[in-house]
Write an enzyme that holds these catalytic residues in place. Structure first.
Site, PDB file in Angstrom:
ATOM      1  N   TYR A  81       0.864  -1.192   0.000  1.00 24.82           N
ATOM      2  CA  TYR A  81       0.000   0.000   0.000  1.00 24.82           C
ATOM      3  C   TYR A  81       0.895   1.235   0.000  1.00 24.82           C
ATOM      4  O   TYR A  81       1.317   1.756   1.032  1.00 24.82           O
ATOM      5  CB  TYR A  81      -0.968  -0.008   1.186  1.00 24.82           C
ATOM      6  CG  TYR A  81      -1.993  -1.135   1.129  1.00 24.82           C
ATOM      7  CD1 TYR A  81      -2.186  -1.861  -0.050  1.00 24.82           C
ATOM      8  CD2 TYR A  81      -2.752  -1.472   2.233  1.00 24.82           C
ATOM      9  CE1 TYR A  81      -3.103  -2.900  -0.113  1.00 24.82           C
ATOM     10  CE2 TYR A  81      -3.689  -2.505   2.184  1.00 24.82           C
ATOM     11  CZ  TYR A  81      -3.848  -3.218   1.010  1.00 24.82           C
ATOM     12  OH  TYR A  81      -4.766  -4.239   0.951  1.00 24.82           O
ATOM     13  N   HIS A 123      -0.636 -12.275   0.258  1.00 27.64           N
ATOM     14  CA  HIS A 123      -1.537 -11.320  -0.376  1.00 27.64           C
ATOM     15  C   HIS A 123      -2.334 -11.910  -1.551  1.00 27.64           C
ATOM     16  O   HIS A 123      -3.539 -11.695  -1.655  1.00 27.64           O
ATOM     17  CB  HIS A 123      -0.723 -10.103  -0.851  1.00 27.64           C
ATOM     18  CG  HIS A 123      -1.495  -8.833  -0.915  1.00 27.64           C
ATOM     19  ND1 HIS A 123      -0.944  -7.603  -0.644  1.00 27.64           N
ATOM     20  CD2 HIS A 123      -2.778  -8.574  -1.235  1.00 27.64           C
ATOM     21  CE1 HIS A 123      -1.861  -6.664  -0.803  1.00 27.64           C
ATOM     22  NE2 HIS A 123      -2.981  -7.226  -1.157  1.00 27.64           N
ATOM     23  N   SER A 137     -12.734  -4.576   0.276  1.00 26.07           N
ATOM     24  CA  SER A 137     -13.636  -3.684  -0.485  1.00 26.07           C
ATOM     25  C   SER A 137     -15.095  -3.999  -0.150  1.00 26.07           C
ATOM     26  O   SER A 137     -15.930  -4.192  -1.041  1.00 26.07           O
ATOM     27  CB  SER A 137     -13.394  -3.772  -1.995  1.00 26.07           C
ATOM     28  OG  SER A 137     -12.152  -3.210  -2.343  1.00 26.07           O
ATOM     29  N   PRO A 138     -15.444  -4.041   1.153  1.00 27.64           N
ATOM     30  CA  PRO A 138     -16.807  -4.446   1.538  1.00 27.64           C
ATOM     31  C   PRO A 138     -17.879  -3.473   1.052  1.00 27.64           C
ATOM     32  O   PRO A 138     -19.042  -3.854   0.908  1.00 27.64           O
ATOM     33  CB  PRO A 138     -16.750  -4.475   3.076  1.00 27.64           C
ATOM     34  CG  PRO A 138     -15.640  -3.537   3.431  1.00 27.64           C
ATOM     35  CD  PRO A 138     -14.626  -3.704   2.333  1.00 27.64           C
ATOM     36  N   LEU A 139     -17.473  -2.216   0.779  1.00 32.84           N
ATOM     37  CA  LEU A 139     -18.463  -1.228   0.353  1.00 32.84           C
ATOM     38  C   LEU A 139     -18.449  -1.048  -1.174  1.00 32.84           C
ATOM     39  O   LEU A 139     -19.085  -0.150  -1.701  1.00 32.84           O
ATOM     40  CB  LEU A 139     -18.196   0.119   1.053  1.00 32.84           C
ATOM     41  CG  LEU A 139     -18.155   0.024   2.585  1.00 32.84           C
ATOM     42  CD1 LEU A 139     -17.743   1.353   3.210  1.00 32.84           C
ATOM     43  CD2 LEU A 139     -19.517  -0.430   3.131  1.00 32.84           C
ATOM     44  N   GLY A 140     -17.667  -1.890  -1.845  1.00 29.01           N
ATOM     45  CA  GLY A 140     -17.622  -1.807  -3.307  1.00 29.01           C
ATOM     46  C   GLY A 140     -16.340  -1.200  -3.839  1.00 29.01           C
ATOM     47  O   GLY A 140     -16.193  -1.034  -5.048  1.00 29.01           O
ATOM     48  N   GLY A 183     -25.664   3.080  -1.936  1.00 28.23           N
ATOM     49  CA  GLY A 183     -27.125   3.178  -1.801  1.00 28.23           C
ATOM     50  C   GLY A 183     -27.815   3.345  -3.142  1.00 28.23           C
ATOM     51  O   GLY A 183     -28.884   2.777  -3.365  1.00 28.23           O
TER      52      GLY A 183
HETATM   53  N1  LIG Z   1      -6.423  -8.394   0.021  1.00 28.65           N
HETATM   54  C1  LIG Z   1      -6.601  -7.667  -1.049  1.00 28.65           C
HETATM   55  O1  LIG Z   1      -6.251  -8.049  -2.166  1.00 28.65           O
HETATM   56  C2  LIG Z   1      -7.231  -6.315  -0.902  1.00 28.65           C
HETATM   57  C3  LIG Z   1      -7.633  -5.580  -2.030  1.00 28.65           C
HETATM   58  C4  LIG Z   1      -8.244  -4.337  -1.810  1.00 28.65           C
HETATM   59  C5  LIG Z   1      -8.447  -3.866  -0.520  1.00 28.65           C
HETATM   60  N2  LIG Z   1      -7.996  -4.587   0.551  1.00 28.65           N
HETATM   61  C6  LIG Z   1      -8.192  -4.128   1.949  1.00 28.65           C
HETATM   62  O2  LIG Z   1      -9.579  -3.931   2.163  1.00 28.65           O
HETATM   63  C7  LIG Z   1      -9.789  -2.600   2.658  1.00 28.65           C
HETATM   64  C8  LIG Z   1     -11.138  -2.093   2.230  1.00 28.65           C
HETATM   65  O3  LIG Z   1     -11.255  -2.047   0.816  1.00 28.65           O
HETATM   66  P1  LIG Z   1     -11.226  -0.663   0.003  1.00 28.65           P
HETATM   67  O4  LIG Z   1     -10.619   0.400   0.826  1.00 28.65           O
HETATM   68  O5  LIG Z   1     -10.639  -0.997  -1.316  1.00 28.65           O
HETATM   69  O6  LIG Z   1     -12.760  -0.403  -0.309  1.00 28.65           O
HETATM   70  P2  LIG Z   1     -14.086  -0.123   0.583  1.00 28.65           P
HETATM   71  O7  LIG Z   1     -13.821  -0.409   1.985  1.00 28.65           O
HETATM   72  O8  LIG Z   1     -15.192  -0.841  -0.088  1.00 28.65           O
HETATM   73  O9  LIG Z   1     -14.292   1.421   0.332  1.00 28.65           O
HETATM   74  C9  LIG Z   1     -13.410   2.361   0.875  1.00 28.65           C
HETATM   75  C10 LIG Z   1     -14.030   3.734   0.790  1.00 28.65           C
HETATM   76  O10 LIG Z   1     -15.256   3.719   1.459  1.00 28.65           O
HETATM   77  C11 LIG Z   1     -15.517   4.974   2.015  1.00 28.65           C
HETATM   78  N3  LIG Z   1     -16.258   4.729   3.258  1.00 28.65           N
HETATM   79  C12 LIG Z   1     -15.859   3.982   4.311  1.00 28.65           C
HETATM   80  N4  LIG Z   1     -16.795   3.949   5.260  1.00 28.65           N
HETATM   81  C13 LIG Z   1     -17.824   4.708   4.817  1.00 28.65           C
HETATM   82  C14 LIG Z   1     -19.083   5.085   5.359  1.00 28.65           C
HETATM   83  N5  LIG Z   1     -19.457   4.629   6.565  1.00 28.65           N
HETATM   84  N6  LIG Z   1     -19.869   5.885   4.636  1.00 28.65           N
HETATM   85  C15 LIG Z   1     -19.487   6.340   3.403  1.00 28.65           C
HETATM   86  N7  LIG Z   1     -18.301   6.026   2.834  1.00 28.65           N
HETATM   87  C16 LIG Z   1     -17.487   5.212   3.521  1.00 28.65           C
HETATM   88  C17 LIG Z   1     -14.170   5.597   2.315  1.00 28.65           C
HETATM   89  O11 LIG Z   1     -14.243   6.963   1.988  1.00 28.65           O
HETATM   90  P3  LIG Z   1     -13.188   8.054   2.546  1.00 28.65           P
HETATM   91  O12 LIG Z   1     -11.893   7.703   1.857  1.00 28.65           O
HETATM   92  O13 LIG Z   1     -13.787   9.329   2.075  1.00 28.65           O
HETATM   93  O14 LIG Z   1     -13.082   7.883   4.013  1.00 28.65           O
HETATM   94  C18 LIG Z   1     -13.197   4.780   1.485  1.00 28.65           C
HETATM   95  O15 LIG Z   1     -12.475   5.512   0.541  1.00 28.65           O
HETATM   96  C19 LIG Z   1      -8.603  -1.816   2.069  1.00 28.65           C
HETATM   97  O16 LIG Z   1      -8.426  -0.577   2.699  1.00 28.65           O
HETATM   98  C20 LIG Z   1      -7.497  -2.808   2.270  1.00 28.65           C
HETATM   99  O17 LIG Z   1      -7.078  -2.771   3.623  1.00 28.65           O
HETATM  100  C21 LIG Z   1      -7.406  -5.808   0.382  1.00 28.65           C
END
Ligand SMILES: NC(=O)c1ccc[n+]([C@@H]2O[C@H](COP(=O)([O-])OP(=O)(O)OC[C@H]3O[C@@H](n4cnc5c(N)ncnc54)[C@H](OP(=O)(O)O)[C@@H]3O)[C@@H](O)[C@H]2O)c1
Length: 287
Positions: A53, A128, A208-211, A220
């Site tokens: 990262y 990873h 990426s639980p929120l997409g 939404g």
């Molecule tokens: N293992 C793997 O291959 C892999 C791949 C991807 C990700 N990951 C891990 O999974 C984590 C989560 O995935 P992600 O960050 O890609 O995507 P995500 O959690 O689906 O979405 C992240 C975004 O959601 C927004 N958010 C968070 N909480 C919210 C809420 N309550 N209301 C509105 N918006 C909200 C944040 O906005 P703001 O930035 O404005 O706060 C953030 O930028 C990563 O950070 C990483 O640690 C792992």
């Protein structure tokens, strides 16, 4: 804050994903530190990171160093915080992503992560992503060696299918503590891995639980039942999504990414939202 289990360790039921604070488009460091402190204040004790990262190959470990620094500068008790990191992805000079799942690389990467995190043993070290150029059993063998050497307290895998989960758990002698796969309303093809983790009692961390970073804000509008239940309950669709995941199985520990204090506070509050059976059916059917 409710807790869930990774191996023998209790962690908060909602974790913090660190990726948005270190890849392209990241905020300034002060906002990131405030975000991590807001997570800790909200009772979050699981923070997910990775050596990869970063912006590119000149910046590897940015997120690990940021998180270690912010945990150290937090005024409160952080003794229960588990930082979960990963190795096996590399970054290229132009910001691209590559793979190296060789045991030599994983052991070197783990040593570098230990230094950046400033610990004697990493709380959870995750392979990873499978590297097609390396036998999966060899990559997992490196995790087993790291566990046996006491350099990592728990071993996890990411982006794995059911056969890889079973194989990894066998090679690790039943010590596979966590599986981290993509899972969200838009991406449900990890259902078989989630069910297997539930059956085996292995933590399942939806990534990426929120997409994902670009689409999380529109959850939404893309999945109306999440918006409708959010309106009915007076919470955000993102909170409904995380509560829905928590209710799927006691092994699920979502790790929503954040780069602002308000979003991680809102996400952490999902532990207080208990959905009814009828709401769960509406959300399960929202595709
Ligand atoms: N293992 C793997 O291959 C892999 C791949 C991807 C990700 N990951 C891990 O999974 C984590 C989560 O995935 P992600 O960050 O890609 O995507 P995500 O959690 O689906 O979405 C992240 C975004 O959601 C927004 N958010 C968070 N909480 C919210 C809420 N309550 N209301 C509105 N918006 C909200 C944040 O906005 P703001 O930035 O404005 O706060 C953030 O930028 C990563 O950070 C990483 O640690 C792992």
């Amino acid at each position: 804050m409710q807790s869930r289990r990774i191996g023998d360790t209790q962690v908060s039921a909602i974790g913090l994903g660190g990726m948005p604070m270190s890849i392209a488009g990241r905020p300034d460091e002060q906002r990131s530190v405030e975000t991590i402190h807001a997570a800790l204040e909200a009772g979050v004790t699981l923070i997910d990171t990775a050596d990869a990262y970063s912006l590119d190959n000149t910046d590897v470990g940015h997120n690990e160093s940021l998180i270690a620094g912010a945990v150290a500068s937090f005024g409160g008790d952080t003794s229960g915080v588990l930082i979960a990191t990963k190795g096996g992805h590399t970054r290229t000079g132009d910001g691209g992503w590559a793979l190296d799942g060789s045991p030599e690389h994983l052991k070197r990467a783990c040593d570098a992560s230990l230094k950046r995190l400033g610990v004697d043993a990493i709380g959870l070290y995750q392979f990873h992503r499978p590297d097609p150029a390396v036998d999966y059993a060899d990559s997992i063998g490196a995790l087993r060696d790291l566990l046996d050497a006491g350099k990592i307290r728990h071993a996890g895998i990411s982006n794995a299918d059911p056969d890889q989960i079973r194989l990894a758990n066998d090679i690790l002698g039943g010590r596979l503590a966590a599986v981290q796969n993509q899972f969200s309303p838009a991406f449900r093809s990890s259902e078989p891995e989630l069910s297997l983790c539930d059956e085996l009692g292995i933590a399942f961390l939806p990534w990426s639980p929120l997409g994902g970073i670009a689409k999380a804000g529109d959850l939404g509008s893309r999945f109306e039942p999440f918006a409708a239940i959010a309106r009915e309950r007076g919470v955000s669709p993102q909170q409904v999504c995380l509560a829905w995941m928590l209710a799927r199985s006691p092994v699920v520990v979502p790790i929503p990414g954040s780069s602002r204090p308000e979003t991680i506070r809102d996400s952490a509050a999902a532990v207080h939202l208990t959905l009814t059976g009828e709401e769960m059916s509406r959300l399960d059917g929202a595709r």
